[in-house]
Structure formats: structure tokens, C-alpha cells
Design an enzyme around this catalytic site. Structure first.
Site: not given
Ligand code: HXC
Ligand code: NAP
Length: 283
Positions: A16, A20, A41, A68, A100, A150, A165, A193, A202
Site C-alpha cells: 500500500g 497515504g 492494486r 492484491d 470503513f 484500537y 488489527k 489520527p 471513509r
Molecule cells: C458497508 C461496505 C462499505 C461501506 C464496501 N462495503 N464499502 N459495507 N459500508 N462503506 C462492502 C461491500 O458491500 C462488499 O460486501 C464488500 O464490502 C467489498 O466491497 P468492494 O467495494 O467490492 O471491495 P473492494 O473493492 O475490495 O474494497 C475494499 C474496501 C475499500 C475495504 C471496501 O474501502 C477499500 O478499497 N479500501 C482501501 C483503502 C482504505 O480503506 N484506507 C483506509 C485505511 S484507514 P458485499 O457483501 O456486498 O459483497 C485505517 C485506520 C484509520 O485503517 C484509523 C483512523 C484514526
Molecule cells: P490509504 O492511503 O487508503 O492506504 C491504504 C493503502 O493500501 C492504499 O495504497 C491501497 O492501495 C492499499 N491497499 C488496500 N487494499 C489493498 C490490497 N488488497 N492489496 C494491496 N494493497 C491494498 O490509508 P492510510 O491512512 O495511509 O493508511 C495506511 C495504514 O495506516 C493502514 O494500515 C491504516 O490502517 C493505518 N492507520 C492509518 C491511520 C490514519 O489516521 N491515517 C490511523 C491508524 C492506522 P490500492 O487501493 O490501490 O490497493
């Protein structure tokens, strides 16, 4: 803060790493002399990320692999290709994540699956697929897992992420013991954060929520990426060879602020609070 060649001769894979915090870490590592490999991805994100990393790395090539991390076979193929094209990584940063906000009673099985597969399975897949090479070739390696605060306590509305996690944290501590004998060390960072597009779009429903959120943090602000990347650089470097199985929170004190039974007195104006305390003492 560091010698400019702190990470020279290191090959670092950041999952990833195209956006970010992953991209910020990759750029900092490159600036400190490492050769970077990033995966994710989305090919366009990797290409633009690699250009930024190359610039931060004073022109050194950055390698990209579209993968992936949920797919074990794809991860194994990627590791073989990385070793062939970039060389054997010494350091792995498991940063890729999915998350999310959702009320758990409304969550579909696929939603739970998606997040747990990216975070928990993805971390296992990358760690095991690379460490097999390290162990077979007697190469010491370092793994840094990015978790969340968390992971320790759980959190409402992010149950798949909290479960995954927590699993990653358990994996970090378990393997730190199991693989210490191979010279492999594993640590984790639990960020508070840190603004990124991926997390904010998200998890932060409004700008107002963001402003309110800052009040949870004793330091009264969000983290800056450079603060986290310095910690990451230290933990993966040869400057921290005896740090193993540790999870370092970097959150401005946020995660402990809610734990103290009297910390809510922070919400009162300090002069007023002291006056109350004097009155209590007097009586
Ligand atoms: C409920 C949801 C949803 C949402 C997706 N789904 N988004 N359900 N609320 N907002 C469900 C879909 O309905 C589907 O289930 C399943 O999740 C997969 O959805 P897809 O869109 O097909 O999945 P995919 O393309 O693989 O995407 C994965 C993802 C997406 C996790 C849903 O958000 C993503 O690509 N995220 C990557 C980056 C990311 O999340 N970054 C944030 C990290 S921050 P069904 O059953 O309908 O098939 C972090 C900590 C932060 O981790 C802490 C801050 C303090
Ligand atoms: P981000 O920019 O959304 O980073 C997530 C990265 O993971 C993206 O580059 C995404 O790229 C990649 N990824 C997601 N699904 C993947 C898959 N199936 N295979 C390969 N790559 C995948 O979010 P971020 O805030 O920088 O988060 C980075 C890390 O910090 C995460 O572990 C998160 O849980 C942690 N974290 C963040 C915060 C915060 O405040 N930002 C706080 C606590 C923890 P693609 O979608 O292109 O695959």
C-alpha cells in the site's frame, strides 16, 4: 534527526505504498538511502507514487508491483519477481489496509471479509511469503506492521478493522518470539489520527467531526506524516536491533486520554478546576 545514509543498502517493500502513510514512509526511507519497492492494486497510484519516491531518493529507481495482498499465490509470485528485479528485501512494512464506518448489525459478510482479508490475511501472506526466503537463505529481516490504537481496546463502528488489527498485533508478538531465532524481528506502530485521503473519506463523516475529534487528543492536533515516518525509520533501521515484539503508539496521547478516570476534568477550564481543588482541600 538521522544520518543521511541510515538505510543505505536496505531494500524495503511497503505494501500500500502508493498513497497515504505508506507513500510518506517510502519517501522517507528512500531519502535515507534505501531502495524502495511498493505494491498495491491501482497501477496509476503506484506509478505516480514511484515518481515521488524516486525524487525523494535522489534519483534512485523505485520498483512497483501491482498485487492484491489478499491473494496468497499472487503475493508469492510478487516476492519472486521482486527478488529477481530489485533484489531480496531486508525490510517489509505491512501497511496496506481496508476500512470503513459501519453499524455492525448492517454489515454484510462480504464487508467483514474484505477488510479482514486485506488487513489480517494480507499481513500474514506478505510476511510468510517473504520470511520463507529469509529463513531458507539465513537472511536476517525486519517486519514493521502498521496497526491502530484500537487493536488493543477495540472500537465501535469499525469492527472488521478492529478484529483484523488485533490479529496483526498478536501475529507481531507471536512471530517476534518464534522467529527471533532466525534473526527476524517484528514490531508494530499504532498511529493515532494522521490525515490521509484514504482514511478521511471513509472514516471522517464531516469537517466538523474532524475539528471535534482533535479535542480527544491531549496535544490538540492531528499527527504529521514526518512524525510517523521518523519513528518507522528508526524501528526498521540497524539503530534498533534489540527492539522486537514492540508496539509503539504515536497518537499525541489520544488512546490513554479516555482511560484515566479523572481525565475528563480536562474539559473544565484550568483556573476553575484549580479553584475547585483548593476548595475541596480546604474543606
Ligand atoms: C458497508 C461496505 C462499505 C461501506 C464496501 N462495503 N464499502 N459495507 N459500508 N462503506 C462492502 C461491500 O458491500 C462488499 O460486501 C464488500 O464490502 C467489498 O466491497 P468492494 O467495494 O467490492 O471491495 P473492494 O473493492 O475490495 O474494497 C475494499 C474496501 C475499500 C475495504 C471496501 O474501502 C477499500 O478499497 N479500501 C482501501 C483503502 C482504505 O480503506 N484506507 C483506509 C485505511 S484507514 P458485499 O457483501 O456486498 O459483497 C485505517 C485506520 C484509520 O485503517 C484509523 C483512523 C484514526
Ligand atoms: P490509504 O492511503 O487508503 O492506504 C491504504 C493503502 O493500501 C492504499 O495504497 C491501497 O492501495 C492499499 N491497499 C488496500 N487494499 C489493498 C490490497 N488488497 N492489496 C494491496 N494493497 C491494498 O490509508 P492510510 O491512512 O495511509 O493508511 C495506511 C495504514 O495506516 C493502514 O494500515 C491504516 O490502517 C493505518 N492507520 C492509518 C491511520 C490514519 O489516521 N491515517 C490511523 C491508524 C492506522 P490500492 O487501493 O490501490 O490497493
Amino acid at each position: 534527526m538521522f544520518e543521511s545514509d541510515l538505510l543505505q543498502n536496505k531494500i524495503i517493500l511497503v505494501t500500500g505504498g502508493g498513497s497515504g502513510l505508506g507513500l510518506s514512509m517510502a519517501k522517507r526511507f528512500a531519502d535515507l538511502g534505501a531502495t524502495l519497492v511498493i505494491c498495491g492494486r491501482t497501477p496509476e497510484r503506484l506509478t505516480s507514487g514511484a515518481a515521488e519516491i524516486q525524487q525523494a531518493g535522489h534519483g534512485r529507481e523505485a520498483f512497483t508491483f501491482s498485487c492484491d495482498v489478499r491473494d496468497y499465490q499472487a503475493v508469492e509470485r510478487m516476492m519472486a519477481a521482486i527478488i529477481e528485479k530489485a533484489g531480496m528485501p531486508n525490510i517489509l512494512v505491512n501497511n496496506a489496509a481496508g476500512n470503513f464506518l459501519a453499524a455492525t448489525e448492517d454489515l454484510s459478510p462480504g464487508g467483514f471479509d474484505a477488510v479482514v482479508k486485506i488487513v489480517l490475511y494480507g499481513t500474514f501472506n506478505c510476511t510468510q511469503a517473504l520470511a520463507k526466503h529469509w529463513i531458507a537463505q539465513k537472511i536476517p529481516g525486519t517486519v514493521l506492521n502498521i496497526v491502530t490504537t484500537y487493536a488493543e481496546n477495540g472500537s465501535a463502528f469499525v469492527v472488521p478493522s478492529a478484529c483484523a488489527k488485533a490479529g496483526v498485533l498478536a501475529m507481531t508478538r507471536s512471530l517476534a518470539v518464534e522467529w527471533g531465532v532466525y534473526g527476524i524481528r517484528l514490531n508494530a506502530i499504532a498511529p493515532g489520527p494522521f490525515p490521509t485521503e484514504g482514511a478521511w473519506k471513509r472514516l471522517f463523516p464531516s469537517a466538523e467531526f474532524g475539528e471535534q475529534y482533535k479535542k480527544r487528543v491531549p496535544l490538540g492536533r492531528f499527527g504529521e506524516h514526518s512524525e510517523l515516518t521518523n519513528l518507522a525509520a528508526f524501528l526498521v533501521s540497524d539503530g534498533a536491533p534489540y527492539v522486537n515484539g514492540e508496539c509503539v503508539a504515536i497518537d499525541g496521547g489520544e488512546s490513554i486520554a479516555g482511560a484515566g478516570q479523572f481525565s475528563q476534568l480536562m474539559q473544565l477550564e484550568r483556573g476553575m478546576l484549580k479553584k475547585m481543588m483548593r476548595q475541596m482541600r480546604g474543606s
